[in-house]
Design a protein around this motif. Structure first.
Motif, mmCIF file in Angstrom:
data_model
loop_
_atom_site.group_PDB
_atom_site.id
_atom_site.type_symbol
_atom_site.label_atom_id
_atom_site.label_comp_id
_atom_site.label_asym_id
_atom_site.label_seq_id
_atom_site.Cartn_x
_atom_site.Cartn_y
_atom_site.Cartn_z
ATOM 1 N N LEU A 145 0.841 -1.202 0.000
ATOM 2 C CA LEU A 145 0.000 0.000 0.000
ATOM 3 C C LEU A 145 0.872 1.247 0.000
ATOM 4 O O LEU A 145 1.730 1.428 0.866
ATOM 5 N N ASP A 146 0.646 2.107 -0.991
ATOM 6 C CA ASP A 146 1.398 3.353 -1.138
ATOM 7 C C ASP A 146 0.391 4.480 -1.354
ATOM 8 O O ASP A 146 -0.253 4.547 -2.405
ATOM 9 N N VAL A 147 0.236 5.338 -0.349
ATOM 10 C CA VAL A 147 -0.764 6.416 -0.411
ATOM 11 C C VAL A 147 -0.070 7.764 -0.273
ATOM 12 O O VAL A 147 0.605 8.028 0.724
ATOM 13 N N GLU A 148 -0.249 8.608 -1.274
ATOM 14 C CA GLU A 148 0.326 9.955 -1.264
ATOM 15 C C GLU A 148 -0.796 10.956 -1.505
ATOM 16 O O GLU A 148 -1.386 10.993 -2.588
ATOM 17 N N CYS A 149 -1.106 11.754 -0.494
ATOM 18 C CA CYS A 149 -2.162 12.762 -0.606
ATOM 19 C C CYS A 149 -1.538 14.153 -0.506
ATOM 20 O O CYS A 149 -1.062 14.544 0.561
ATOM 21 N N LEU B 6 2.773 5.935 3.752
ATOM 22 C CA LEU B 6 1.711 6.902 3.999
ATOM 23 C C LEU B 6 2.304 8.300 3.959
ATOM 24 O O LEU B 6 3.200 8.617 4.736
ATOM 25 N N HIS B 7 1.808 9.121 3.056
ATOM 26 C CA HIS B 7 2.319 10.481 2.868
ATOM 27 C C HIS B 7 1.170 11.471 3.007
ATOM 28 O O HIS B 7 0.215 11.452 2.228
ATOM 29 N N ARG B 8 1.261 12.318 4.051
ATOM 30 C CA ARG B 8 0.264 13.359 4.307
ATOM 31 C C ARG B 8 -1.128 12.791 4.566
ATOM 32 O O ARG B 8 -2.091 13.073 3.843
ATOM 33 N N VAL B 9 -1.209 11.982 5.592
ATOM 34 C CA VAL B 9 -2.491 11.504 6.077
ATOM 35 C C VAL B 9 -2.512 11.684 7.593
ATOM 36 O O VAL B 9 -1.515 12.059 8.208
ATOM 37 N N PRO C 129 1.473 -8.286 11.283
ATOM 38 C CA PRO C 129 2.422 -9.390 11.448
ATOM 39 C C PRO C 129 3.385 -9.610 10.296
ATOM 40 O O PRO C 129 4.420 -10.260 10.486
ATOM 41 N N CYS C 130 3.066 -9.085 9.096
ATOM 42 C CA CYS C 130 3.918 -9.334 7.925
ATOM 43 C C CYS C 130 4.655 -8.083 7.436
ATOM 44 O O CYS C 130 5.437 -8.163 6.482
ATOM 45 N N LEU C 131 4.406 -6.942 8.061
ATOM 46 C CA LEU C 131 4.961 -5.689 7.552
ATOM 47 C C LEU C 131 6.471 -5.619 7.754
ATOM 48 O O LEU C 131 6.965 -5.687 8.877
ATOM 49 N N LYS C 132 7.213 -5.450 6.639
ATOM 50 C CA LYS C 132 8.678 -5.397 6.689
ATOM 51 C C LYS C 132 9.228 -4.009 6.371
ATOM 52 O O LYS C 132 10.305 -3.646 6.851
ATOM 53 N N THR C 133 8.495 -3.251 5.557
ATOM 54 C CA THR C 133 8.965 -1.918 5.152
ATOM 55 C C THR C 133 7.866 -0.895 5.404
ATOM 56 O O THR C 133 6.728 -1.080 4.964
ATOM 57 N N MET C 134 8.226 0.198 6.094
ATOM 58 C CA MET C 134 7.233 1.235 6.395
ATOM 59 C C MET C 134 7.847 2.613 6.153
ATOM 60 O O MET C 134 8.934 2.918 6.650
ATOM 61 N N ARG C 135 7.123 3.442 5.388
ATOM 62 C CA ARG C 135 7.513 4.824 5.111
ATOM 63 C C ARG C 135 6.405 5.746 5.630
ATOM 64 O O ARG C 135 5.275 5.705 5.122
ATOM 65 N N LEU C 136 6.735 6.574 6.608
ATOM 66 C CA LEU C 136 5.778 7.518 7.173
ATOM 67 C C LEU C 136 6.278 8.933 6.879
ATOM 68 O O LEU C 136 7.327 9.334 7.388
ATOM 69 N N GLU C 137 5.536 9.692 6.058
ATOM 70 C CA GLU C 137 6.031 10.964 5.545
ATOM 71 C C GLU C 137 5.019 12.089 5.729
ATOM 72 O O GLU C 137 3.898 12.026 5.196
ATOM 73 N N GLU C 138 5.414 13.111 6.507
ATOM 74 C CA GLU C 138 4.624 14.333 6.676
ATOM 75 C C GLU C 138 3.195 14.053 7.155
ATOM 76 O O GLU C 138 2.236 14.693 6.710
ATOM 77 N N ASN C 139 3.069 13.090 8.052
ATOM 78 C CA ASN C 139 1.758 12.751 8.590
ATOM 79 C C ASN C 139 1.510 13.477 9.907
ATOM 80 O O ASN C 139 2.426 14.022 10.523
ATOM 81 N N VAL C 140 0.268 13.454 10.348
ATOM 82 C CA VAL C 140 -0.106 13.965 11.662
ATOM 83 C C VAL C 140 -0.604 12.782 12.490
ATOM 84 O O VAL C 140 -1.393 11.962 12.010
ATOM 85 N N TYR C 141 -0.128 12.700 13.741
ATOM 86 C CA TYR C 141 -0.440 11.562 14.597
ATOM 87 C C TYR C 141 -1.289 12.016 15.787
ATOM 88 O O TYR C 141 -1.322 13.198 16.134
ATOM 89 N N ALA C 142 -1.943 11.067 16.436
ATOM 90 C CA ALA C 142 -2.775 11.399 17.588
ATOM 91 C C ALA C 142 -1.926 11.904 18.748
ATOM 92 O O ALA C 142 -2.239 12.916 19.372
ATOM 93 N N ASN C 143 -0.821 11.213 19.012
ATOM 94 C CA ASN C 143 0.075 11.579 20.114
ATOM 95 C C ASN C 143 1.328 10.706 20.055
ATOM 96 O O ASN C 143 1.458 9.847 19.172
ATOM 97 N N ASP C 144 2.246 10.917 20.988
ATOM 98 C CA ASP C 144 3.490 10.145 21.037
ATOM 99 C C ASP C 144 3.218 8.648 21.131
ATOM 100 O O ASP C 144 3.832 7.837 20.425
ATOM 101 N N MET D 180 7.009 16.466 10.094
ATOM 102 C CA MET D 180 6.799 17.862 9.749
ATOM 103 C C MET D 180 6.304 18.597 10.991
ATOM 104 O O MET D 180 5.813 17.998 11.947
ATOM 105 N N VAL D 181 6.436 19.897 10.966
ATOM 106 C CA VAL D 181 6.010 20.751 12.077
ATOM 107 C C VAL D 181 4.565 21.195 11.817
ATOM 108 O O VAL D 181 4.266 21.729 10.757
ATOM 109 N N ASP D 182 3.655 21.012 12.696
ATOM 110 C CA ASP D 182 3.708 20.264 13.939
ATOM 111 C C ASP D 182 2.904 18.988 13.728
ATOM 112 O O ASP D 182 1.758 19.054 13.297
ATOM 113 N N ASP D 183 3.473 17.827 14.057
ATOM 114 C CA ASP D 183 2.813 16.551 13.788
ATOM 115 C C ASP D 183 2.245 15.912 15.059
ATOM 116 O O ASP D 183 1.882 14.733 15.062
ATOM 117 N N ASN D 184 2.194 16.687 16.149
ATOM 118 C CA ASN D 184 1.681 16.234 17.447
ATOM 119 C C ASN D 184 2.620 15.262 18.162
ATOM 120 O O ASN D 184 2.210 14.621 19.131
#
Length: 467
Positions: A132-136, A161-164, A177-192, A213-217
């Motif tokens: 899955l490759d999502v760029e918004c 995941l880019h900008r979600v 359980p099977c995820l080997k590669t993960m790219r997290l780019e310029e996203n906003v998260y709920a918290n630490d 990115m500033v500010d991603d929470n």
């Protein structure tokens, strides 16, 4: 070749002359089963696959069976056309109970465009999705939130995941359980805690890249994983809708605990503290941004000074290191107060130098007693090109271990010529000096080579290679 085999070939082609299928107009491809045709179509771009739907009634829906979809909104007249296309695909997949193994979406959205990405992903991750490759590309105020089903996809191997927006997921059993590669780019998260849990929920994760990115929470970024071998951390200050004038770095941290980590690329000098623990497997680092002028030993308190020192110690066991001009500048300002630890395992070093700071080269090399190869990228500094540089000492590695030196952007000016002379004259076991020449005329190039060949050499076996 065997004569009998030649006779067989002649007989075969005599029976069926070349291009018979063209003469008769016979459609051989359409005689193939659907499963084989879809495998052939996988080698085409998605837009070309869809075009096959006009070939005949049989081909009209064949493209919908393809287990891969790669869509870019710029290929559609508008966003609504993309929504209609994707909804049709999902309706067919639901009806035929087909599976999608790979989905790539590159979407440019306006403020008033409908929220559709979330429900698309919610559908595909429930149907054995592997990639899955999502760029918004959308204003940060209108990011789409990822569905809870994503965090429990038991077939996913690759995720970008880019900008979600990644929200809280207390209500779902979080495991990939099977995820080997993960790219997290310029996203906003709920918290630490949510980001930390997301990373820790991947029991076979090997390759992780986080572009913040500033500010991603996120105030404290924790990477705690037992399986990770490659990590890239970057912090994008942003521009336009990403600018946050009052961003507070106080108490911001990066904490890395990955005992199997072999490769680290670090590009975050905004976070106040950086701590790496259990770094015994670390073999290669690329340090772009990590500290800035506010971290120098003459302006910080003892705890922060210890943090800087411990960061260097944590990477001192690597065999291959690449450092940026920004990092070299920090070393130049800090070395008089806190010298580097010994990098005893370091075999290869690549460093970008401004001529303003190149005089710390011997001090840097003193920390690499067993260095075998060095690549120097010497930046163009007009005000320093003609200044004669003096190096203070000859480190141990030049005398006993350095075998290869490569200098990029070499123009033969006095400052850079002195760098070449320093290595040629003082390296006792040097095998090769490679110079990437930059000159305006052929005659100038000949003069530079002539001057190089006239330099004394500490190693009788050293070759000068100009390219």
């Amino acid at each position: 070749m065997d004569e009998e085999f030649l006779k067989f070939l002649k007989a075969k082609y005599r029976e069926r002359p070349p291009l018979t299928y063209l003469i008769t107009g016979e459609d051989l491809i359409s005689k193939l089963p659907d499963s084989l045709i879809t495998q052939i179509l996988l080698y085409l771009p998605t837009k070309d696959i869809v075009r096959t739907s006009v070939l005949s009634k049989r081909w009209k829906s064949l493209w919908l069976l393809i287990p891969r979809l790669d869509l870019d909104s710029k290929e559609f007249p508008d966003y609504n056309a993309l929504v209609s296309f994707m909804d049709r695909f999902i309706d067919f997949s639901r009806e035929q109970k087909s599976f999608l193994h790979k989905l790539k979406l590159s979407i440019r959205k306006n403020v008033n465009d409908p929220l559709s990405v979330t429900r698309w992903i919610d559908f595909v991750v429930r149907r054995k999705l592997q990639h899955l490759d999502v760029e918004c590309l959308v204003n940060r105020k209108f990011l789409e939130e990822m569905p809870l089903s994503l965090y429990a996809c038991d077939t996913l191997v690759y995720l970008r995941l880019h900008r979600v927006s990644l929200g809280k997921f207390e209500s779902v059993s979080l495991v990939l359980p099977c995820l080997k590669t993960m790219r997290l780019e310029e996203n906003v998260y709920a918290n630490d805690a949510s980001l930390e849990s997301f990373i820790s929920s991947c029991p076979v994760l090997e390759d992780l890249s986080i572009l913040r990115m500033v500010d991603d929470n996120i105030k404290v970024l924790r990477v705690h994983t037992l399986t990770l071998t490659s990590l890239d951390i970057d912090f994008y200050f942003g521009e336009g809708d990403d600018m946050v004038d009052d961003f507070d770095t106080k108490h911001s941290e990066v904490l890395i605990d990955a005992p199997r980590l072999k490769y680290l690329k670090f590009q975050d000098d905004l976070s106040e503290s950086k701590v790496i623990t259990n770094s015994g497997s670390l073999a290669k680092v690329n340090i772009v941004y990590v500290f800035n002028e506010n971290d120098c030993a003459d302006v910080v308190d003892l705890p922060r000074r210890n943090m800087v020192r411990n960061f260097f110690i944590s990477i001192s066991g690597v065999r291959d290191m690449k450092i940026s001009g920004h990092f070299v500048e920090f070393l130049y300002c800090n070395m008089d107060f806190d010298p580097l630890p010994q990098f005893r395992n370091l075999s290869r070093l690549k460093a970008k130098f401004s001529l303003y700071f190149v005089e710390i080269l011997p001090t840097l090399l003193e920390s690499c007693p067993n260095l075998k190869s060095v690549v120097l990228v010497l930046q163009f500094d007009p005000s320093k090109e003609d200044v004669l540089i003096k190096f203070s000492s000859v480190p141990r590695c030049l005398v006993s271990s350095l075998e290869s030196v490569e200098i990029k952007y070499f123009n033969g000016k006095p400052a850079k010529m002195e760098v070449a002379r320093y290595f040629l004259e003082n390296s006792g076991v040097l095998q090769k000096l490679v110079l990437h020449l930059r000159c305006s005329t052929l005659e100038e190039g000949f003069c530079i080579v002539r001057d190089l060949l006239a330099l004394p050499r500490g190693s009788s076996t050293c070759r000068i290679v100009v390219c």
